[in-house]
Design a protein around this motif. Structure first.
Motif, PDB file in Angstrom:
ATOM      1  N   SER A 162      57.918   1.030  40.769  1.00  0.00           N
ATOM      2  CA  SER A 162      58.503   2.552  41.254  1.00  0.00           C
ATOM      3  C   SER A 162      57.558   3.115  42.406  1.00  0.00           C
ATOM      4  CB  SER A 162      58.239   3.660  40.036  1.00  0.00           C
ATOM      5  OG  SER A 162      56.933   4.010  39.791  1.00  0.00           O
ATOM      6  N   TRP A 163      58.401   3.918  43.139  1.00  0.00           N
ATOM      7  CA  TRP A 163      57.638   4.167  44.609  1.00  0.00           C
ATOM      8  C   TRP A 163      56.241   4.819  44.311  1.00  0.00           C
ATOM      9  CZ3 TRP A 163      59.674   2.606  48.890  1.00  0.00           C
ATOM     10  CH2 TRP A 163      60.837   2.235  49.095  1.00  0.00           C
ATOM     11  N   SER A 164      55.992   5.402  43.257  1.00  0.00           N
ATOM     12  CA  SER A 164      54.676   6.202  42.975  1.00  0.00           C
ATOM     13  C   SER A 164      53.595   4.828  42.787  1.00  0.00           C
ATOM     14  CB  SER A 164      54.572   6.594  41.606  1.00  0.00           C
ATOM     15  OG  SER A 164      55.031   5.974  40.552  1.00  0.00           O
ATOM     16  N   ASP A 165      53.997   3.480  42.726  1.00  0.00           N
ATOM     17  CA  ASP A 165      53.108   2.480  42.566  1.00  0.00           C
ATOM     18  C   ASP A 165      52.638   1.986  43.845  1.00  0.00           C
ATOM     19  OD1 ASP A 165      53.794   2.411  39.783  1.00  0.00           O
ATOM     20  OD2 ASP A 165      55.194   1.004  39.715  1.00  0.00           O
ATOM     21  N   TYR A 166      53.282   2.286  44.879  1.00  0.00           N
ATOM     22  CA  TYR A 166      52.824   1.781  46.122  1.00  0.00           C
ATOM     23  C   TYR A 166      52.107   2.874  47.077  1.00  0.00           C
ATOM     24  CZ  TYR A 166      56.299  -1.667  44.664  1.00  0.00           C
ATOM     25  OH  TYR A 166      57.089  -2.400  43.704  1.00  0.00           O
ATOM     26  N   SER A 167      51.120   2.395  48.028  1.00  0.00           N
ATOM     27  CA  SER A 167      50.664   3.620  48.614  1.00  0.00           C
ATOM     28  C   SER A 167      51.525   3.482  50.074  1.00  0.00           C
ATOM     29  CB  SER A 167      49.183   2.990  49.083  1.00  0.00           C
ATOM     30  OG  SER A 167      48.366   3.115  48.170  1.00  0.00           O
ATOM     31  N   MET A 168      51.545   4.593  50.760  1.00  0.00           N
ATOM     32  CA  MET A 168      52.486   4.806  51.884  1.00  0.00           C
ATOM     33  C   MET A 168      51.598   4.448  53.006  1.00  0.00           C
ATOM     34  SD  MET A 168      55.507   5.280  51.321  1.00  0.00           S
ATOM     35  CE  MET A 168      55.459   4.284  49.845  1.00  0.00           C
ATOM     36  N   LYS A 227      52.632  -6.954  44.764  1.00  0.00           N
ATOM     37  CA  LYS A 227      51.694  -5.983  44.502  1.00  0.00           C
ATOM     38  C   LYS A 227      50.224  -6.555  44.889  1.00  0.00           C
ATOM     39  CE  LYS A 227      54.816  -3.894  41.251  1.00  0.00           C
ATOM     40  NZ  LYS A 227      55.714  -5.298  41.051  1.00  0.00           N
TER      41      LYS A 227
END
Length: 414
Positions: free
Chosen positions: A169-175, A239
């Motif tokens: 999900s998008w929350s798994d990745y740092s921007m 990841k």
């Protein structure tokens, strides 16, 4: 079209395989902005170099070769030319070091019975022999396969990642991750490391004054878009297990065992062959620059050298000594424990200075006083030069520390 293909081939290479790791270190937004920004800056500085080369100030001096070093000499004098000369040789020798490291570590992953150092010296021996022979004809024909090999390997990495991993999900990745950003800034600068080779390409282009700006802009933008999609998607699948050299992810445990050999082994063999062949060609460019500066280059008229002697002197002469030293020097840096660290160093120091620091300064020196040069362009040149120098210094210092304390990567990446 031909010039765009040559530029794309010059840019594409081992730097592609460090881009997923860049997204891991920079974050999705950080990686996207840096790659796109580097593409625009590279295109802009290539256009600046084109304008400097074709300026009245330079053309009146009737430079014979109009290389980066020649133009720097006309603009900055001897000291400027020496600095550009050093940066250019550093970039070319650095690329050779990256090639050696990639080949030795990748070959070792295929057949661990032979150590990485042994693979390194086998590749080095081939390069030394080819360089001493002063004949690159066969290798030039082989080098045309380079962009095919890189494309094939990238497709295999993407297919392997899609088969064995899934998106989170998008929350798994740092921007954006500023604390690790400079682990990979140099890798992106390395990927776009084309300024040191651009002038010969521009010189061979028909109607360069008309088409060069559009060709370099669209080539850099196109490569940025393709590699953002590739780098971000592979990182989002792998990841935290993303390797500095993403080809090494093809080693990963049960996935590598269950995947077909053509997907995990053939890409590695393809890149090993391609880089082994390309290494002497890149090296030859560096050797030629040094030989010409020392008056040891081969005469185009009669095939003789700047210095010659009979008997044993034909082997142990200054020219062959330069060939040998230049061929073996990259092996020192190639023994770095991390591909990612080596790419970041070469890109952070050599590529960043040659692309983002020197061209704006050279433009200001040669064209800054022209009536056609706007104040906004002058300010932009100053800003880009300052940012380029700062980013280069921070990345270089950060990476030199990492030479002894490598960036954290999974064990199978090494």
């Amino acid at each position: 079209m031909q010039t765009a293909v040559i530029l794309a081939k010059t840019i594409s290479g081992t730097g592609n395989f460090a881009l997923p790791f860049a997204f891991l270190n920079m974050g999705l937004f950080g990686g996207f902005i840096t790659i796109v920004g580097a593409a625009f800056l590279t295109a802009w500085t290539l256009i600046l170099m084109h304008q400097v080369k074709n300026s009245r100030y330079i053309t009146e001096r009737g430079l014979a070769n109009q290389t980066y070093v020649d133009i720097a000499y006309a603009g900055f004098g001897t000291q400027g030319a020496v600095f550009v000369y050093f940066v250019t040789v550093f970039c070319l020798e650095g690329v050779c070091s990256v090639y050696l490291n990639f080949v030795s570590t990748t070959a070792h992953s295929l057949y661990p019975a032979i150590s990485q150092q042994q693979y390194l010296f086998l590749t080095l021996a081939f390069a030394v022999i080819m360089t001493m022979m002063d004949s690159m004809t066969f290798l030039k024909y082989m080098s045309g396969l380079g962009i095919i090999a890189v494309t094939f390997t990238i497709l295999c990495v993407m297919l392997y990642s899609f088969e064995n991993y899934s998106f989170g999900s998008w929350s798994d990745y740092s921007m954006f991750t500023p604390e690790t950003y400079f682990r990979s800034f140099g890798s992106i600068a390395f990927f776009f490391c084309v300024n040191v080779n651009a002038m010969p390409i521009e010189r061979e282009m028909k109607a360069a004054k008309t088409y060069w700006p559009a060709v370099v802009t669209w080539t850099c933008i196109g490569l940025a878009i393709i590699n953002v999609l590739y780098g971000a998607s592979v990182f989002m699948l792998l990841k935290e297990s993303t390797c500095g050299n993403v080809v090494m992810n093809l080693n990963q445990g049960k996935f590598a065992e269950n995947s077909p050999k053509w997907l995990t082994v053939l890409p590695k063999l393809t890149m090993i062959v391609e880089l082994t062949v390309s290494y002497p060609l890149i090296l030859y460019a560096a050797v030629d620059i040094v030989q010409r500066s020392l008056g040891l280059h081969k005469s185009e008229e009669d095939g003789t050298f700047g210095e010659s002697s009979g008997g044993i002197g034909k082997v142990f002469n200054p020219r062959n000594l330069v060939n040998f030293v230049m061929a073996t020097l990259p092996a020192v840096f190639a023994q770095a424990r991390s591909f990612a660290v080596l790419v970041n160093l070469v890109g952070g120091f050599g590529a960043a200075l040659s692309a983002y620091f020197l061209p704006p300064l050279l433009f200001l020196k040669v064209c800054g006083g022209d009536f056609a040069t706007s104040q906004g362009k002058i300010i932009l040149c100053v800003v880009v030069a300052i940012i380029g120098l700062v980013m280069s210094c921070i990345t270089t210092a950060y990476t030199l520390h990492a030479m002894w304390h490598p960036f954290p990567e999974p064990e199978f990446c090494r």
